[in-house]
Design a protein around this motif. Structure first.
Motif, short mmCIF file in Angstrom:
data_model
loop_
_atom_site.label_atom_id
_atom_site.label_comp_id
_atom_site.label_asym_id
_atom_site.label_seq_id
_atom_site.Cartn_x
_atom_site.Cartn_y
_atom_site.Cartn_z
N ASP A 190 16.98 13.02 0.13
CA ASP A 190 16.53 13.97 -0.86
C ASP A 190 16.50 13.31 -2.19
O ASP A 190 17.70 12.82 -2.53
N VAL A 191 15.59 13.68 -2.87
CA VAL A 191 15.41 13.44 -4.40
C VAL A 191 14.94 14.24 -5.05
O VAL A 191 13.99 15.20 -4.61
N LEU A 228 15.38 20.03 2.30
CA LEU A 228 14.75 21.55 1.96
C LEU A 228 13.63 21.32 1.12
O LEU A 228 13.87 21.29 -0.22
N THR A 229 12.32 20.74 1.28
CA THR A 229 11.27 20.26 0.60
C THR A 229 10.32 21.63 0.53
O THR A 229 10.43 22.58 1.51
N ASP A 278 11.83 20.92 -10.21
CA ASP A 278 12.69 22.18 -9.42
C ASP A 278 12.71 21.88 -8.01
O ASP A 278 13.18 23.07 -7.37
N ALA A 279 12.21 20.89 -7.45
CA ALA A 279 12.21 21.00 -6.20
C ALA A 279 12.77 19.71 -5.55
O ALA A 279 12.85 18.51 -6.22
N ASP A 280 13.23 19.65 -4.12
CA ASP A 280 13.67 18.39 -3.64
C ASP A 280 12.53 17.79 -3.01
O ASP A 280 11.87 18.58 -2.03
N GLU A 327 7.10 18.21 8.56
CA GLU A 327 8.44 17.42 8.75
C GLU A 327 8.19 15.83 8.28
O GLU A 327 9.01 15.12 8.51
N ARG A 328 7.09 15.53 7.59
CA ARG A 328 7.02 14.12 7.34
C ARG A 328 7.53 13.94 5.63
O ARG A 328 7.44 14.83 4.94
N PRO A 329 8.08 12.70 5.48
CA PRO A 329 8.65 12.51 4.18
C PRO A 329 7.48 12.66 3.14
O PRO A 329 6.10 12.17 3.32
N ASP A 330 7.77 13.00 1.80
CA ASP A 330 6.99 12.79 0.71
C ASP A 330 6.54 11.42 0.25
O ASP A 330 5.30 11.25 -0.23
#
Length: 1008
Positions: free
Chosen positions: A902-903, A874-875, A907-909, A939-942
């Protein structure tokens, strides 16, 4: 006879000396004389004598003849051993001394030997002979001749005798064999069947005859002769007409008389029933000369082990050993040099008669001399080309060849035209027959699933017992080259049952199984099932204590390798398997029982014991998924197991001709539900390996005749990447069957094992759902629900709020195509043990069992896995699903393994994707951007980065725990981040890392 002579003399004295009268009369008299001789003595006296031979060895199974034992060639010649087919006398090689095989080979300077199996009806124990008896005898003969002459031998066989030669050479892996020579010997039997019989008909017919006819009767000599003549009725009728028409001309008949007598009366011997059944089962119904995995002396054998040169004689008009079938040796023996000699002859004409005398036996002599470096390669002997694609129904015998060969009379041509029309008609309906054959296999399985009620008795143990009752002598398991029949397997299970009961196992008890994938592990699972207990399949690793607790395990069945781990748990340990030479030290007073040392014959079974009492609704197994904090226990009822078993057998079209290679560990659902279950439900053989070793995999695939390989997750990557893998284009594998394979690995597998396909499964443990991508057209999809599976729906789901989305009436809304949904399966009477039943979901009064997994369904109705509902990342820009990220990056040719996790940053994932590389070649930033463009922007990774290693779990699933614990990756030339402004990936820098760790997330990221 004297009356006819006196009559002729009287006519001469009367003065009727006109040649116009005397010519026909003389023919009538001569025909009568010759006919009477045939009636009285069975044929005409030719004055011919057989070639001299000495019986060098005599056993109940064979007599070994050495021809011309006094000649110089017996001491100096090159030994050649000639093998007759089962139904024909050994005299086939000496029908005429001057133009027969042994005479001509002797004249060429060779040392001819002939194997005489005799006739089973005249030999002690002959009616009980098996195919194995013939091959083992031939193996012994090769050793005898080699020891006697001190030279490697040339092994030659006609028709089925040639099949014996192939099989014996494979059995002994070409040891002491200089070359193989065969005459009209079929290998790919289903490529070209006599009389244009369709494959499906031949397979079912051969299976039926093997199991229900030839286990009770044999074939007598006259039956063999009649059958041979029936296969070529035109030639038989023509030969008899020609004989009658020439009965007056003794001089014309004498040269062909030995051949006629041999075919009509003297040349045929009986077949034993077991040998015929073996032939039908292994080489007609299952075509294992091509696929490998035929059984000799309880050993799995493949023609791929032949390494000596091969010469196959091919008859252009041979309708018994048809050219396509004979040329199958090129495919079956990829490691051998294979040559052919093609001549215009029928089946018998390859070895006896004018063509054989002019072409066959001179070519054999020249071949032997060439292989012995005493001459050049003979004219007409050419390398056999790889089999070419052929139209359905073609046999390799051209219509032109047939008509030319059989155009002696108009009647023959008429018959051939009629046969050609019949072949066209057979080809027209063949597709429908094959479809009906598939339906014939599938419908009973689906009907049986529909008949299963909560109290129906069904389990692993009962299915094994059922298969044993149907065909006790059929092969069940292959392990370490040894083949075990259903009868042997069921005896082993019953012995283990006695040991378990003696050790205190009772119905309903939870018994842990901590074993490597091996027959003893499957025997342990089946034995627990036969008692009515519950097998708790324990994956090795750090979660063992927790799995024992969750599974409420009371005793552990283990193998010697895992015994120390089992003892460390403090639970009673029962040791099973490990072979005959193992050495286990059991400390006095320890709670360890070696079941292999227990004399089960002294165990008295208690009154409560009823074999296979398990019903559909009862718990049969406990499996575990995940690890660490994500470890979950899955309860598998007997019905749930049966659903996967029969569903797998139906989707994969498993049958008796298949050998399922179980690479998946038994503690994984793919091993227990798909491999073991599908093979048992389909009546297929199960091949087990001692671990994932690419070199062993290559050998066992050929030797066992593996047609279906099971897998889990990234398992096949280790095989594909290994230099030890030596699988060429000719292999028996038709299907890879399992779950968790990424699209990139999927495509690589199909490219490497062309034309094999991949059948990807999704099997829930909740709700009895089985999805399968049967067509394989959409790589990466989980397909659709199999027949017999629970009714499947996707419930619209919000992964952020972790709740279902409802319609205006308050019911859960079904997901639209492309929308995220939680997979649900309809509740049934046989799934009442499953956790968490939901009622009133889509309408009032309905019952559904939710799974843990999120899917999308496309417009065609195919399902695509997204993630577990609890592991969605959940980003700030929305939920990121792991599986689409893994699939997209894994499709890049340079990428090997991928994990998404997730990392926490500020304060965010954040969603991070890590990948390993193939051959250490990283994809470019352009390739990464293009691959991830297939996903919706949110839905793409950071972050995407390359790592040196991604660990695999016990089921070969990539694990991200270690990487997650390391936090954000360090900036390198192989790490990239998603730029929200451009929608592309850019180099990951220290500045970006600092900003993310400070909790600064660009507002524009939500619009990527």
């Amino acid at each position: 006879m004297s009356d006819f002579v006196r009559a002729a003399d009287e006519v001469r004295f009367v003065g009727l000396g006109s040649e116009s009268v005397m010519g026909p009369l003389r023919r009538v008299v001569a025909a009568a004389q010759n006919g009477l001789e045939v009636i009285r003595f069975g044929g005409l006296e030719t004055g011919a004598t057989p070639s001299p031979f000495q019986v060098v060895a005599r056993t109940p199974m064979y007599r070994l003849r050495r021809y011309f034992p006094e000649a110089d060639t017996a001491a100096t010649g090159i030994p050649i051993v000639l093998v007759p087919p089962m139904m024909m006398s050994a005299d086939v090689y000496d029908v005429t001394r001057d133009k027969g095989a042994v005479g001509m080979l002797h004249a060429a300077g060779l040392d001819p030997w002939v194997v005489d199996f005799g006739s089973p009806d005249q030999e002690e124990g002959g009616w009980q002979r098996t195919l194995t008896d013939h091959i083992v005898a031939l193996d012994e003969i090769v050793d005898r001749v080699h020891d006697y002459t001190g030279r490697n031998i040339h092994l030659a066989g006609y028709s089925q005798g040639g099949m014996f030669c192939y099989q014996a050479a494979a059995y002994r892996r070409s040891r002491n064999i200089a070359s193989l020579i065969t005459f009209g010997s079929p290998v790919d039997t289903l490529a070209a069947l006599p009389l244009g019989i369709p494959d499906a008909v031949a397979i079912r017919g051969a299976d039926f005859l093997a199991d229900h006819v030839f286990n009770r009767m044999a074939i007598t000599g006259w039956m063999a002769r009649t059958g041979f003549q029936f296969l070529d009725p035109i030639k038989t009728v023509r030969a008899r007409l020609e004989f009658v028409m020439q009965l007056h001309d003794r001089e014309a008949l004498l040269p062909r008389e030995p051949q006629r007598r041999f075919l009509d009366t003297e040349g045929w011997v009986a077949w034993s029933g077991p040998a015929v059944a073996d032939l039908l089962r292994q080489f007609i119904a299952h075509n294992r000369m091509v696929s490998g995995g035929f059984v000799i002396n309880d050993r799995a054998v493949t023609l791929a082990d032949i390494t000596c040169p091969i010469l196959a004689f091919v008859g252009e008009v041979d309708d018994i050993g048809q050219p396509l079938a004979v040329r199958g040796i090129r495919k079956a023996s990829p490691r051998a040099e294979v040559f052919e000699y093609c001549l215009r002859a029928g089946h018998f004409g390859l070895v006896v008669g004018t063509s054989a005398a002019q072409h066959t036996w001179p070519a054999v002599g020249e071949w032997v001399l060439w292989r012995e470096k005493q001459g050049d390669r003979p004219v007409g002997i050419v390398p056999m080309a790889a089999p070419e694609p052929h139209a359905e129904g073609e046999t390799g015998v051209s219509v032109t060849s047939r008509l030319t060969h059989t155009a002696a009379t108009i009647a023959e041509v008429g018959v051939e035209v009629g046969k050609g029309i019949a072949e066209i008609a057979a080809g027209t309906v063949r597709g429908a027959r094959e479809l009906s054959g598939e339906a014939a296999r599938a419908l009973p399985r689906l009907a049986r699933l529909g008949q299963i009620q909560p109290r129906t008795r069904i389990s692993v143990g009962s299915l094994l017992a059922e298969q044993g009752r149907k065909a006790a002598d059929r092969e069940c398991f292959i392990f370490d080259d040894r083949v075990y029949t259903y009868a042997a397997v069921n005896r082993r299970i019953d012995n283990v049952v006695a040991g378990l009961i003696h050790s205190g196992v009772r119905p309903g008890m939870h018994v842990g199984v901590l074993m490597e994938t091996r027959p003893s592990a499957m025997a342990a699972v089946a034995a627990v099932s036969r008692i009515g207990g519950v097998s708790v399949l324990l994956p090795p690793g750090s979660d063992l204590d927790e799995t024992l607790r969750l599974g409420t395990v009371e005793k552990i069945v283990t193998d010697p390798e895992n015994l120390p781990t089992a003892v460390a748990t403090g639970l009673p340990a029962l040791v099973l398997g490990g072979g005959d030479l193992r050495d286990i030290d059991i400390e006095p007073g320890s709670d360890v029982v070696d079941l292999e040392r227990l004399d089960t014959t002294t165990v008295e079974l208690p009154g409560w014991y009823v074999p296979d009492p398990g019903t559909a609704r009862e718990l049969g197994f406990i499996l575990f998924t995940g690890h660490g904090d994500s470890l979950e226990m899955k309860l598998i009822t007997n019905h749930r197991w049966a659903l996967s078993a029969f569903g797998t057998a139906t989707a994969a079209a498993l049958g008796r001709g298949d050998t399922v290679y179980c690479l998946a560990p038994l503690h994984h659902s793919s091993g227990l539900l798909v491999s073991l279950g599908g093979a048992l439900a389909g009546g297929s053989r199960i091949a087990l390996s001692r671990g994932l070793d690419p070199a062993r995999f290559s050998d066992e695939v050929h030797r066992y005749g593996v047609t279906v390989v099971t897998y889990t997750w990234a398992m096949l990557r280790e095989i594909l990447d290994s230099p030890s893998l030596h699988i060429d284009d000719i292999h028996p594998v038709r299907l890879f069957l399992g779950s968790g394979m990424t699209p990139g690995l999927w495509r690589r597998t199909m490219e490497r094992f062309t034309p094999a396909q991949v059948l990807e499964f999704y099997a829930s443990t909740e709700g009895a759902i089985v999805l399968a991508n049967v067509s394989g057209a959409k790589v990466g999809s989980k397909g659709r629900a199999l027949p017999g599976s629970a009714d499947v729906r996707l419930a619209a789901y919000d992964p952020v709020g972790r709740r279902f989305l409802e319609d205006e009436r308050g019911f859960v809304r079904e997901s639209a195509p492309g929308e995220v949904g939680l997979l649900l399966g309809r509740q049934s009477a046989t799934t009442d043990i499953s956790a968490g039943v939901m009622r009133g979901v889509f309408e009032a009064g309905d019952d559904w069992v939710p799974t843990e997994n999120l899917f999308r369904r496309d417009t065609d109705g195919d399902f695509w896995l997204l993630d577990n509902k609890r592991t969605v990342i959940l980003t700030p820009h929305g939920p990121v699903y792991a599986q689409p990220v893994v699939d997209a990056l894994g499709a890049l040719p340079r990428v090997d393994l991928v994990v998404a996790y997730d990392v926490r940053a500020g304060d965010a994932d954040l969603a991070v994707a890590a990948c390993t590389l193939r051959e250490n070649k990283a994809p470019s930033v352009v390739e990464i951007t293009a691959a991830l463009d297939a996903l919706p922007p949110a839905e793409r990774p950071d972050v995407v980065h390359v790592v040196p290693h991604i660990p695999l779990g016990p089921s070969f699933r990539p694990i991200a725990d270690t990487l997650r614990a390391q936090g954000l990756p360090k900036p390198t030339v192989r790490s990239w981040y998603a730029d929200p402004e451009t929608g592309t990936y850019k180099r990951f820098t220290k500045a970006v890392v600092a900003r993310l760790e400070a909790g600064i997330v660009d507002a524009g990221s939500t619009a990527r």
